[in-house]
Design a protein around this motif. Structure first.
Motif, mmCIF file in Angstrom:
data_model
loop_
_atom_site.group_PDB
_atom_site.id
_atom_site.type_symbol
_atom_site.label_atom_id
_atom_site.label_comp_id
_atom_site.label_asym_id
_atom_site.label_seq_id
_atom_site.Cartn_x
_atom_site.Cartn_y
_atom_site.Cartn_z
ATOM 1 N N ILE A 29 -10.014 -19.545 -20.788
ATOM 2 C CA ILE A 29 -10.620 -18.309 -20.268
ATOM 3 C C ILE A 29 -9.505 -17.427 -19.732
ATOM 4 N N ILE A 30 -9.517 -16.190 -20.155
ATOM 5 C CA ILE A 30 -8.457 -15.253 -19.757
ATOM 6 C C ILE A 30 -9.097 -14.011 -19.177
ATOM 7 N N THR A 31 -8.818 -13.725 -17.919
ATOM 8 C CA THR A 31 -9.382 -12.511 -17.329
ATOM 9 C C THR A 31 -8.370 -11.369 -17.474
ATOM 10 N N GLY A 32 -8.900 -10.161 -17.564
ATOM 11 C CA GLY A 32 -8.017 -9.010 -17.782
ATOM 12 C C GLY A 32 -7.408 -9.064 -19.172
ATOM 13 N N ALA A 33 -8.211 -9.559 -20.132
ATOM 14 C CA ALA A 33 -7.687 -9.823 -21.479
ATOM 15 C C ALA A 33 -7.616 -8.583 -22.369
ATOM 16 N N ALA A 34 -8.145 -7.461 -21.906
ATOM 17 C CA ALA A 34 -8.206 -6.277 -22.780
ATOM 18 C C ALA A 34 -6.879 -5.531 -22.890
ATOM 19 N N ASN A 35 -5.987 -5.765 -21.949
ATOM 20 C CA ASN A 35 -4.750 -4.970 -21.916
ATOM 21 C C ASN A 35 -3.581 -5.815 -21.407
ATOM 22 N N GLY A 36 -2.391 -5.272 -21.612
ATOM 23 C CA GLY A 36 -1.183 -5.780 -20.953
ATOM 24 C C GLY A 36 -0.954 -7.274 -21.089
ATOM 25 N N ILE A 37 -0.690 -7.901 -19.965
ATOM 26 C CA ILE A 37 -0.294 -9.321 -19.946
ATOM 27 C C ILE A 37 -1.432 -10.215 -20.448
ATOM 28 N N GLY A 38 -2.663 -9.933 -20.005
ATOM 29 C CA GLY A 38 -3.806 -10.745 -20.421
ATOM 30 C C GLY A 38 -4.005 -10.696 -21.930
ATOM 31 N N ARG A 39 -3.839 -9.529 -22.481
ATOM 32 C CA ARG A 39 -3.983 -9.353 -23.932
ATOM 33 C C ARG A 39 -2.942 -10.215 -24.666
ATOM 34 N N ALA A 40 -1.686 -10.131 -24.214
ATOM 35 C CA ALA A 40 -0.602 -10.888 -24.872
ATOM 36 C C ALA A 40 -0.865 -12.394 -24.772
ATOM 37 N N VAL A 41 -1.359 -12.840 -23.623
ATOM 38 C CA VAL A 41 -1.646 -14.278 -23.456
ATOM 39 C C VAL A 41 -2.798 -14.687 -24.372
ATOM 40 N N ALA A 42 -3.830 -13.843 -24.438
ATOM 41 C CA ALA A 42 -4.997 -14.163 -25.272
ATOM 42 C C ALA A 42 -4.584 -14.305 -26.738
#
Ligand code: NAD
Length: 259
Positions: free
Chosen positions: A9-22
């Motif tokens: 589960i990744i929060t803040g996944a739409a942009n920036g760091i969260g996106r890259a992790v996702a």
């Protein structure tokens, strides 16, 4: 449902760091639950994950509300076993005490700290069930030392550090590891907004404020990328880091090493 599938589960996944992790986790075969309040960009990330053959589900919601974490774990547990949580959704607030109202102070804590509490609380029963789990919390250089005009953001990020340590101590007996990363200047929309606000206060462009800061304070004399942070998060989720627990890890080009 296939309980052998690993879910993150990744929060803040739409942009920036969260996106890259996702995207990175999905490319390694992890089913990812993408959580964010920004539906438009969340759809883009989900499309990108599908285009590389990854598996994901989108949860549009505010992490400071318990129903968002409930929906995220319900979706995650129906895909497989929830093994990884990246608490990352956050907001920046550039302000001194004189120009911040209590409502905005509280909102910063609500998103940056309550959001981590709620998502962790929702995931932990699933991780305990499998006696296995890794949580990575995203703090900031602003959590490690005092920063001017950071009267709400700084305390919220310092709170994430102590939250990590307390959670690590409580969960180690269940084979759940909890670590914390402290990024410095990472080129994302949040970082640009932060510098725009700082620039306004100094009467200069945000890009100039950012370049000045990096030149003066970052020993490597450059900003970091979301992908560099994603490398670290992936490592903390992996078996290679099996003995790293309760760690607070700066990823900042040396920014907080000293003066
Ligand atoms: P970003 O703005 O690019 O991404 C943050 C994401 O969080 C966005 O997609 C946003 O929609 C989401 N979000 C915000 N409020 C939310 C809410 N209430 N519910 C659900 N989602 C919400 O920023 P980023 O730079 O990728 O930041 C990610 C994390 O990294 C934050 O916690 C931030 O404090 C931390 N951080 C960033 C930097 C940096 O320089 N970029 C430095 C230190 C720490």
């Amino acid at each position: 449902m296939s309980s052998s599938k690993k879910v993150g589960i990744i929060t803040g996944a739409a942009n920036g760091i969260g996106r890259a992790v996702a995207i990175r986790l999905a490319s390694r075969g992890v089913c990812v639950v993408l959580v964010d309040i920004d539906e438009e960009h969340l759809i883009e990330v989900a499309d990108e994950i599908c285009s590389i053959g990854g598996e994901c589900v989108r949860i549009v919601g505010d992490v400071s509300e318990a129903e968002t974490s409930a929906r995220a774990v319900a979706a995650g547990s129906s895909l497989g076993s929830i093994r990884y949580l990246f608490n990352n959704a956050g907001i920046e607030t550039v302000a001194t005490i004189e120009n911040l109202e209590l409502v905005d102070f509280r909102r910063t804590l609500e998103v940056n700290l309550d959001g981590y509490f709620l998502m962790s609380k929702a995931c932990i029963p699933y991780m305990k069930k499998f006696l296995c789990g890794v949580i990575v919390n995203n703090s900031s250089d602003a959590g490690l030392r005092g920063m001017r005009k950071s009267i709400a953001y700084g305390p919220s990020k310092a709170g994430v550090i102590q939250f990590t340590k307390a959670l690590c101590l409580d969960l180690a007996g269940h084979n759940i590891r909890v670590n914390c990363i402290c990024p410095g200047v990472i080129k994302t929309a949040l970082c640009d907004r932060f510098n725009d606000d700082l620039g306004k206060l100094a009467g200069i462009e945000g890009s100039e404020a950012q370049a000045n800061f990096v030149e003066k304070h970052v020993p490597l004399k450059r900003w970091g990328t979301p992908e560099e942070v994603a490398e670290l998060v992936e490592f903390l989720f992996a078996e290679q880091s099996s003995y790293i627990n309760g760690a607070i890890i700066p990823i900042d080009g040396g920014l907080t090493a000293g003066i």
